[in-house]
Write an enzyme that holds these catalytic residues in place. Structure first.
Site, PDB file in Angstrom:
ATOM      1  N   ASP A 221       0.805  -1.218   0.000  1.00 37.94           N
ATOM      2  CA  ASP A 221       0.000   0.000   0.000  1.00 37.94           C
ATOM      3  C   ASP A 221       0.839   1.270   0.000  1.00 37.94           C
ATOM      4  O   ASP A 221       1.906   1.321   0.619  1.00 37.94           O
ATOM      5  CB  ASP A 221      -0.860  -0.034   1.273  1.00 37.94           C
ATOM      6  CG  ASP A 221      -1.719   1.198   1.434  1.00 37.94           C
ATOM      7  OD1 ASP A 221      -2.594   1.403   0.598  1.00 37.94           O
ATOM      8  OD2 ASP A 221      -1.493   1.953   2.394  1.00 37.94           O
ATOM      9  N   GLU A 296       0.958  -0.678  -4.937  1.00 38.36           N
ATOM     10  CA  GLU A 296      -0.022   0.384  -5.134  1.00 38.36           C
ATOM     11  C   GLU A 296       0.656   1.734  -5.091  1.00 38.36           C
ATOM     12  O   GLU A 296       1.280   2.086  -4.092  1.00 38.36           O
ATOM     13  CB  GLU A 296      -1.069   0.340  -4.021  1.00 38.36           C
ATOM     14  CG  GLU A 296      -2.218   1.283  -4.260  1.00 38.36           C
ATOM     15  CD  GLU A 296      -2.439   2.309  -3.174  1.00 38.36           C
ATOM     16  OE1 GLU A 296      -1.623   2.420  -2.244  1.00 38.36           O
ATOM     17  OE2 GLU A 296      -3.436   3.024  -3.285  1.00 38.36           O
TER      18      GLU A 296
HETATM   19  C1  LIG Z   1      -5.788   1.884  -3.152  1.00 38.83           C
HETATM   20  C2  LIG Z   1      -5.394   1.874  -1.695  1.00 38.83           C
HETATM   21  O1  LIG Z   1      -5.182   0.839  -1.114  1.00 38.83           O
HETATM   22  N1  LIG Z   1      -5.313   3.028  -1.085  1.00 38.83           N
HETATM   23  C3  LIG Z   1      -4.949   3.176   0.290  1.00 38.83           C
HETATM   24  C4  LIG Z   1      -3.680   3.936   0.346  1.00 38.83           C
HETATM   25  O2  LIG Z   1      -3.297   4.146   1.649  1.00 38.83           O
HETATM   26  C5  LIG Z   1      -4.203   4.872   2.420  1.00 38.83           C
HETATM   27  C6  LIG Z   1      -3.633   4.962   3.784  1.00 38.83           C
HETATM   28  O3  LIG Z   1      -3.094   3.738   4.164  1.00 38.83           O
HETATM   29  C7  LIG Z   1      -5.571   4.203   2.429  1.00 38.83           C
HETATM   30  O4  LIG Z   1      -6.502   5.084   3.013  1.00 38.83           O
HETATM   31  C8  LIG Z   1      -6.023   3.898   1.027  1.00 38.83           C
HETATM   32  O5  LIG Z   1      -7.200   3.146   1.037  1.00 38.83           O
END
Ligand SMILES: CC(=O)N[C@H]1CO[C@H](CO)[C@@H](O)[C@@H]1O
Ligand SMILES: *[C@@H]1O[C@H](CO)[C@@H](O)[C@H](O)[C@H]1NC(C)=O
Ligand SMILES: *[C@@H]1O[C@H](CO)[C@@H](O)[C@H](O)[C@H]1NC(C)=O
Ligand SMILES: *[C@@H]1O[C@H](CO)[C@@H](O)[C@H](O)[C@H]1NC(C)=O
Length: 577
Positions: A221, A296
């Site tokens: 993430d 991600e």
């Molecule tokens: C797409 C995804 O997983 N987004 C996450 C990115 O990180 C933030 C904080 O950890 C999350 O709020 C998101 O959902």
């Protein structure tokens, strides 16, 4: 007419990947555990619920499921705030439940991938509590700073003008430690300090712990935020330049500054390569199938491509293609799709797979963004392009956004906003319970209240009804997933082009195997196309599958010279030999 002659390149790219990896042409399903299936009647999804439904995912044909965070969390950001990286969140079950889930996944032969949230922990994590107390082992686990004294007012101020993704300063004062800590997301998500080797080691231990439990890999993430700039020679953090973006006039918004000191630092890519070395090493020592990484990152195109590897070191197996997700929308023309697909295919290094993503738990539902009529067309696109396809739970059913009032909103990104603006920011509408059947609460739970409301349309739109119907979004999806096992879909070259604003045409063929033709009409009106002008096909083609509202049915034979591309319809055809 612009016919791309990239097929030679693609054939080469895909040809270099040997056919022995389990993830090839992989089909990844993102489960949002809180909303997937509630086995114990508390209105919140759980691990036993996931276990119960693994056979369903296998029946559709998924290779792997990745679970949004399941580790212990106070749920300020619904699991993206982890209080203990080595424990299961109690609302979701126990470690024994998780072990059962893994065992069941082995039985049905579906891989389990965990969400790994390395950038920050929860403020309830014991590491943070010890850091606040100045425990020597944890003192520098997070990013702490005294702040600055304003020369005019004499008041203490945050160290820099950095804003959090969820609005307002990214610095929060801590009374106990008498210092500010950095949080690039919610206040309750303090950023870990990756310049401290102890943190890097600890996070590697986390990965090893879950690998030893039998997971097939991780989806990592929020990569761009891992590192921040180092302190300058005055022990200060520099302010970021203003973005001067006229769409972003509010100084509290994240987009108010340009994130040159808090995002996409080069150290980030190195960290991905280190994690790849770790999973490769685990595989070498423990055998079995290779473990994989998905990353991600909403970052520049070049950065995403670099995550694959630098030619010497390998990186992420699947750096999520967010260029596609952020660039393609309902207003995109056929040429835009083709340009973005070509861009990715041509930029990829040799020996890796492409991947295609249009939905996840951070975006509104695909059927709502592109129109329910186009859901099959989009699913056809994602499933028939070369490489990995990633599906967020519910997109295979064409689930739509559920309106959530300001009062019922729980997403911190929206709650930090106001009643007028929250909806655009809210991620709740795409996170409502999965629609299993027409029984009360859509078969998600036996409770009468759920953490987010169940969609009103569940009686007519649910998995069971779609499985029983002769044709449905889910039937079409299943046909596509099966089709991906064909050599031409797995390894075949791609020839793609736009015809006018509305039509995307492409073929997939591996030498010596069947020729598949895909016709997508993004527009509203029907167009007749002579497919023999674009592909070397004989007079007849057979329909493999087509959108619900198509005039064609599966198995029908059509005249290649007079193909009717119905409005908003996608069709997959195979050349009749
Ligand atoms: C797409 C995804 O997983 N987004 C996450 C990115 O990180 C933030 C904080 O950890 C999350 O709020 C998101 O959902
Ligand atoms: C925004 O404008 C200021 C001057 O008003 C300038 O210093 C800054 O560099 C600009 N930011 C960017 C990203 O160009
Ligand atoms: C990188 O991955 C390729 C397979 O895609 C492999 O042949 C190569 O040895 C790997 N390199 C390293 C440094 O692990
Ligand atoms: C998408 O665009 C079409 C026009 O091409 C329009 O008719 C439709 O309403 C739009 N759908 C959504 C969900 O915005």
């Amino acid at each position: 007419m612009h016919l791309l002659t990239v097929s030679g390149v693609l054939a080469l790219v895909l040809g270099t990947v040997s056919a022995t990896y389990w993830w090839e042409a992989g089909n990844y399903y993102q489960i949002y555990p809180r909303s997937f299936r509630d086995s114990n009647g508390d209105g919140i999804g759980d691990l036993n619920g996931v276990t119960e439904k693994l056979q369903y995912l296998k029946d559709i044909g998924f290779t792997a499921a990745w679970l949004s965070p399941i580790m212990k969390s106070p749920m300020v950001d619904f699991g993206y705030d982890i209080a203990d990286f080595y424990q299961i969140h109690p609302e979701y079950g126990t470690m024994e439940d998780f072990e059962r889930l893994i065992a069941r996944a082995k039985e049905v032969d579906i891989k389990i991938i965990l969400d790994f949230v390395p950038n920050h922990s929860s403020d309830e994590n014991e590491w943070f509590i010890k850091s606040v107390d100045g425990d020597p082992a944890y003192k520098d686990f997070y990013i702490w700073h005294d702040g600055k004294i304003n020369e005019e007012t004499g008041e203490r101020e945050p160290p820099s003008n950095w804003n959090s993704e969820f609005r307002y300063s990214a610095w929060e004062w801590n009374e106990v430690r008498q210092q500010y800590y950095l949080h690039q997301f919610a206040k309750a998500q303090p950023d870990l300090n990756y310049r401290n080797p102890a943190v890097v080691n600890e996070m590697k231990n986390v990965l090893r712990f879950w690998l030893a439990k039998g997971v097939a890999g991780f989806r990592i993430d929020a990569i761009p935020y891992l590192f921040e700039v180092e302190l300058d020679r005055y022990n200060q953090y520099p302010d970021e330049p203003l973005s001067n973006d006229t769409n972003c006039p509010d100084p509290d918004d994240h987009c108010y500054t340009k994130h040159i000191y808090t995002q996409d630092l080069p150290e980030t890519t190195d960290m991905i390569y280190q994690w790849r070395e770790l999973v490769d090493e685990f595989h070498r020592v423990h055998g079995g199938d290779e473990r994989m990484l998905l990353t991600e990152a909403y970052t520049s195109f070049d950065n995403i491509i670099r995550f694959y590897g630098d030619g010497v070191r390998n990186g992420s197996h699947v750096p999520f293609n967010f260029d596609f997700l952020t660039s393609i929308n309902n207003a995109s023309k056929a040429g835009d799709y083709v340009a973005h697909i070509e861009k990715w295919m041509n930029a990829m290094p040799a020996g890796v797979y492409a991947n295609w993503v249009l939905g996840n738990h951070d975006n509104k539902r695909i059927a709502s963004r592109f129109g329910v009529q186009r859901i099959d067309l989009i699913n056809i696109l994602l499933q028939t392009l070369p490489g990995h396809a990633v599906t967020y739970n519910g997109e295979e059913l064409g689930m739509t956004d559920v309106f959530i009032s300001w009062e019922d909103t729980v997403d911190p990104q929206a709650c930090n906003s106001d009643p007028e603006h929250y909806y655009a920011r809210s991620r709740d509408p795409a996170r409502t319970p999965y629609q299993w059947d027409a029984s009360p609460m859509a078969g998600f739970t036996s409770a009468d209240v759920t953490w987010l409301p169940v969609s009103d349309d569940y009686k007519t739109n649910n998995a069971l009804q779609q499985l029983r119907a002769p044709q449905s979004h889910l039937q079409i999806f299943k046909t596509l997933v099966q089709l991906r096992q064909e050599p031409s879909l797995k390894f075949g070259a791609l020839k793609i082009q736009a015809v006018g604003d509305d039509i995307i045409l492409y073929s997939r063929q591996k030498e010596g195997s069947d020729l598949y033709v895909v016709v997508l009409n993004l527009g509203d009106s029907n167009q007749q196309i002579d497919l023999t002008k674009y592909f070397s096909v004989s007079s007849e083609l057979e329909v493999i599958t087509s959108s619900l509202q198509s005039q064609y049915v599966n198995g029908e034979t059509v005249k290649a010279s007079e193909f009717n591309a119905n409005g908003q319809v996608g069709t997959v055809l195979v050349a009749v030999k």
